[in-house]
Design a protein around this motif. Structure first.
Motif, mmCIF file in Angstrom:
data_model
loop_
_atom_site.group_PDB
_atom_site.id
_atom_site.type_symbol
_atom_site.label_atom_id
_atom_site.label_comp_id
_atom_site.label_asym_id
_atom_site.label_seq_id
_atom_site.Cartn_x
_atom_site.Cartn_y
_atom_site.Cartn_z
ATOM 1 N N UNK A 295 0.831 -1.209 0.000
ATOM 2 C CA UNK A 295 0.000 0.000 0.000
ATOM 3 C C UNK A 295 0.864 1.257 0.000
ATOM 4 N N UNK A 296 0.337 2.304 -0.589
ATOM 5 C CA UNK A 296 0.946 3.641 -0.570
ATOM 6 C C UNK A 296 2.401 3.642 -1.042
ATOM 7 N N UNK A 297 2.675 3.109 -2.227
ATOM 8 C CA UNK A 297 4.068 3.002 -2.659
ATOM 9 C C UNK A 297 4.766 4.359 -2.797
ATOM 10 N N UNK A 298 4.018 5.415 -3.088
ATOM 11 C CA UNK A 298 4.677 6.699 -3.335
ATOM 12 C C UNK A 298 4.713 7.609 -2.115
ATOM 13 N N UNK A 299 4.040 7.191 -1.043
ATOM 14 C CA UNK A 299 3.945 8.067 0.126
ATOM 15 C C UNK A 299 5.233 8.027 0.941
ATOM 16 N N UNK A 300 5.348 8.968 1.851
ATOM 17 C CA UNK A 300 6.484 8.948 2.774
ATOM 18 C C UNK A 300 6.177 7.885 3.813
ATOM 19 N N UNK A 301 6.849 6.757 3.671
ATOM 20 C CA UNK A 301 6.512 5.631 4.526
ATOM 21 C C UNK A 301 7.513 5.465 5.652
ATOM 22 N N UNK A 302 6.985 5.042 6.779
ATOM 23 C CA UNK A 302 7.833 4.729 7.915
ATOM 24 C C UNK A 302 8.545 3.401 7.657
ATOM 25 N N UNK A 303 9.685 3.239 8.283
ATOM 26 C CA UNK A 303 10.351 1.942 8.238
ATOM 27 C C UNK A 303 9.927 1.063 9.410
ATOM 28 N N UNK A 304 9.043 1.607 10.250
ATOM 29 C CA UNK A 304 8.598 0.828 11.412
ATOM 30 C C UNK A 304 7.580 -0.228 11.020
ATOM 31 N N UNK A 305 6.990 -0.107 9.838
ATOM 32 C CA UNK A 305 5.997 -1.114 9.452
ATOM 33 C C UNK A 305 5.769 -1.118 7.957
ATOM 34 N N UNK A 306 5.283 -2.244 7.460
ATOM 35 C CA UNK A 306 5.001 -2.400 6.028
ATOM 36 C C UNK A 306 3.581 -2.936 5.875
ATOM 37 N N UNK A 307 2.824 -2.315 4.976
ATOM 38 C CA UNK A 307 1.428 -2.704 4.758
ATOM 39 C C UNK A 307 1.310 -3.388 3.405
ATOM 40 N N UNK A 308 0.877 -4.637 3.404
ATOM 41 C CA UNK A 308 0.740 -5.387 2.153
ATOM 42 C C UNK A 308 -0.715 -5.785 1.952
ATOM 43 N N UNK A 309 -1.079 -5.986 0.677
ATOM 44 C CA UNK A 309 -2.457 -6.371 0.369
ATOM 45 C C UNK A 309 -2.660 -7.849 0.652
ATOM 46 N N UNK A 310 -3.754 -8.166 1.321
ATOM 47 C CA UNK A 310 -4.125 -9.562 1.549
ATOM 48 C C UNK A 310 -4.436 -10.227 0.215
ATOM 49 N N UNK A 311 -4.260 -11.543 0.127
ATOM 50 C CA UNK A 311 -4.657 -12.237 -1.105
ATOM 51 C C UNK A 311 -6.137 -11.985 -1.394
ATOM 52 N N UNK A 312 -6.447 -11.824 -2.674
ATOM 53 C CA UNK A 312 -7.835 -11.587 -3.103
ATOM 54 C C UNK A 312 -8.768 -12.632 -2.491
ATOM 55 N N UNK A 313 -9.863 -12.161 -1.893
ATOM 56 C CA UNK A 313 -10.875 -13.085 -1.398
ATOM 57 C C UNK A 313 -10.528 -13.773 -0.087
ATOM 58 N N UNK A 314 -9.417 -13.415 0.539
ATOM 59 C CA UNK A 314 -9.032 -14.065 1.789
ATOM 60 C C UNK A 314 -9.251 -13.104 2.950
ATOM 61 N N UNK A 315 -9.921 -13.580 4.005
ATOM 62 C CA UNK A 315 -10.126 -12.716 5.169
ATOM 63 C C UNK A 315 -8.845 -12.700 6.003
ATOM 64 N N UNK A 316 -8.712 -11.660 6.828
ATOM 65 C CA UNK A 316 -7.542 -11.644 7.697
ATOM 66 C C UNK A 316 -7.630 -12.775 8.712
ATOM 67 N N UNK A 340 -8.315 -6.322 4.031
ATOM 68 C CA UNK A 340 -7.624 -5.953 2.787
ATOM 69 C C UNK A 340 -6.110 -5.863 2.992
ATOM 70 N N UNK A 341 -5.689 -5.876 4.243
ATOM 71 C CA UNK A 341 -4.284 -5.565 4.520
ATOM 72 C C UNK A 341 -3.739 -6.449 5.635
ATOM 73 N N UNK A 342 -2.434 -6.750 5.545
ATOM 74 C CA UNK A 342 -1.735 -7.218 6.742
ATOM 75 C C UNK A 342 -0.500 -6.355 6.919
ATOM 76 N N UNK A 343 -0.100 -6.210 8.181
ATOM 77 C CA UNK A 343 1.026 -5.338 8.491
ATOM 78 C C UNK A 343 2.140 -6.147 9.124
ATOM 79 N N UNK A 344 3.349 -5.913 8.651
ATOM 80 C CA UNK A 344 4.481 -6.665 9.174
ATOM 81 C C UNK A 344 5.623 -5.704 9.501
ATOM 82 N N UNK A 345 6.260 -5.948 10.622
ATOM 83 C CA UNK A 345 7.297 -5.046 11.127
ATOM 84 C C UNK A 345 8.602 -5.794 11.328
ATOM 85 N N UNK A 346 9.689 -5.148 10.950
ATOM 86 C CA UNK A 346 11.033 -5.749 11.089
ATOM 87 C C UNK A 346 11.877 -4.931 12.044
#
Ligand SMILES: *Cc1c(COP(=O)(O)O)cnc(C)c1O
Length: 381
Positions: A295-316, A340-346
């Motif tokens: 999500x938000x590939x062009x925005x100023x993103x934090x390195x504290x977390x990454x937001x990815x799209x969930x697979x189509x049709x799959x609930x969290x 629609x999203x899962x968030x993962x932090x490194x």
């Protein structure tokens, strides 16, 4: 009963941003801490934590007091919002995601509150901020640095300049960012900031912290008090007078936080931030290479977390449960990003090998859930 066994079998690789898998030296510091909360050793523990936190926030003990409270990050946020605004004065909250909106919700219990709403994932428009401050003359402007729910980084330095030129105080929620995204409270003209032990600072959850500018506290302590436990003035006066908290702090967790902050100091804050960036870039590249969308590939993103799209049709719920079977924990999207999203932090307790394993695992889960399911996944090998 073997008490030590009970939860261990359920232990997870925590990639949700908090709680995190703490380093061994943090767990050790918690386990071996034995001191009374009125002992001189507790006073020096609180002082050490405060000094190390101020170093991370770029401020000195002359300018900022640190007030710890037993609780999660919300306790610190409620402390600021319940204690620093005169009855009738306005609080302006800048919102572009779950945690900005939560500041608004909290403030509404205590203050006349206005929300300047940029929408989920929206960019904070500084012209609109200046217009709203000019119109509303808020005594406090509240904003999240890293809007955890979208991964966006808000322009707190620029917002602070606007606040300073209009005589409004700035409150920055750095609960998820401190320790991962650089923050300098002096440069951003902040009067208050909050954080917590259990996210990017890399300790166990349970210690919330307010950083408060001393020059404002002489005024704040005269504001009528609307509570006790979360009142910032009561907590501040106790720390100032005795070096101790007014009620029992989470002593052992403070010792763990101190160990985590020592770890940051030993590594060097810049090195640590750089290491988080390398891991996060690696995670993002690996996910993209495996066909995930971010999500938000062009925005100023934090390195504290990454937001990815969930697979189509799959609930969290299904995705998270499948990940849990591989002993991984991530966070769900919120609001319009639920399912629609899962968030993962490194940020903490993660290395490149674990990132590889995680990316392979989520990709396998996606393939097994795709139409054709397992057959496709096997054919692809
Ligand atoms: C986690 C978080 C909080 C506090 O949430 P708790 O549930 O109290 O831990 C506040 N603000 C932000 C930006 C956060 O990420």
């Amino acid at each position: 009963m073997n008490a030590s066994r009970t939860r261990h079998d359920e232990s997870c690789r925590l990639l949700g941003g908090g709680p995190v898998n703490v380093p061994g030296y943090v767990a050790e510091a918690v386990a071996s801490c034995a001191m009374g909360h009125r002992d001189p050793s507790c006073r020096s523990l609180i002082r050490d934590v405060s000094d190390r936190l101020r170093a991370i926030a770029g401020v000195s003990a002359d300018d900022f007091a640190v007030i710890p409270i037993a609780g999660s990050g919300t306790a610190a946020n409620e402390m600021v919002l319940s204690s620093t605004v005169r009855p009738g004065d306005c609080v302006l909250v800048l919102g572009n995601g779950e945690f900005g909106y939560r500041l608004q919700g909290l403030s509404t219990y205590y203050n006349r509150t206005e929300l300047l709403d940029f929408g989920w994932g929206g960019t904070i428009d500084l012209l609109q901020v200046e217009e709203a401050i000019t119109r509303l003359r808020p005594s406090l402007v509240a904003v999240v640095q890293h809007e955890t729910s979208t991964g966006l980084l808000n322009p707190v330095v620029e917002i602070g300049q606007i606040c300073a030129s209009h005589g409004s105080r700035l409150f920055v929620d750095t609960v998820s960012s401190m320790g991962a995204d650089p923050i300098n409270l002096a440069i951003c003209n902040a009067t208050f900031a909050t954080t917590s032990s259990g996210k990017s600072l890399g300790a166990m959850p349970g210690v919330a912290l307010v950083l408060a500018r001393r020059s404002a506290m002489s005024d704040v302590v005269r504001i009528p008090r609307r509570g006790h436990y979360l009142n910032l003035s009561i907590a501040y006066e106790s720390i100032e007078a005795t070096g101790l908290t007014s009620n029992t702090p989470a002593v052992q967790l403070l010792a763990g936080l101190d160990a985590a902050l020592r770890g940051i100091e030993a590594e060097g804050l810049d090195n640590r931030v750089q290491a988080i960036r390398l891991r996060t870039d690696y995670l993002r590249e690996t996910l993209l290479a495996k066909g995930w969308e971010l999500y938000f590939p062009d925005a100023v993103r934090s390195y504290a977390g990454t937001c990815a799209k969930l697979p189509e049709g799959m609930s969290f719920a299904d995705f998270g449960a499948a990940l849990l079977r591989h002993r991984f924990t991530v966070h769900a999207g919120k609001g319009p990003f639920a399912d629609r999203m899962f968030q993962v932090c490194c940020t903490v307790g993660v290395d490149m090998a674990l990132i590889d394993e995680f990316c392979e695992t989520v990709t396998r889960i996606r393939e097994e859930a795709s139409p054709g399911g397992q057959a496709d996944a096997i054919a692809a090998v």
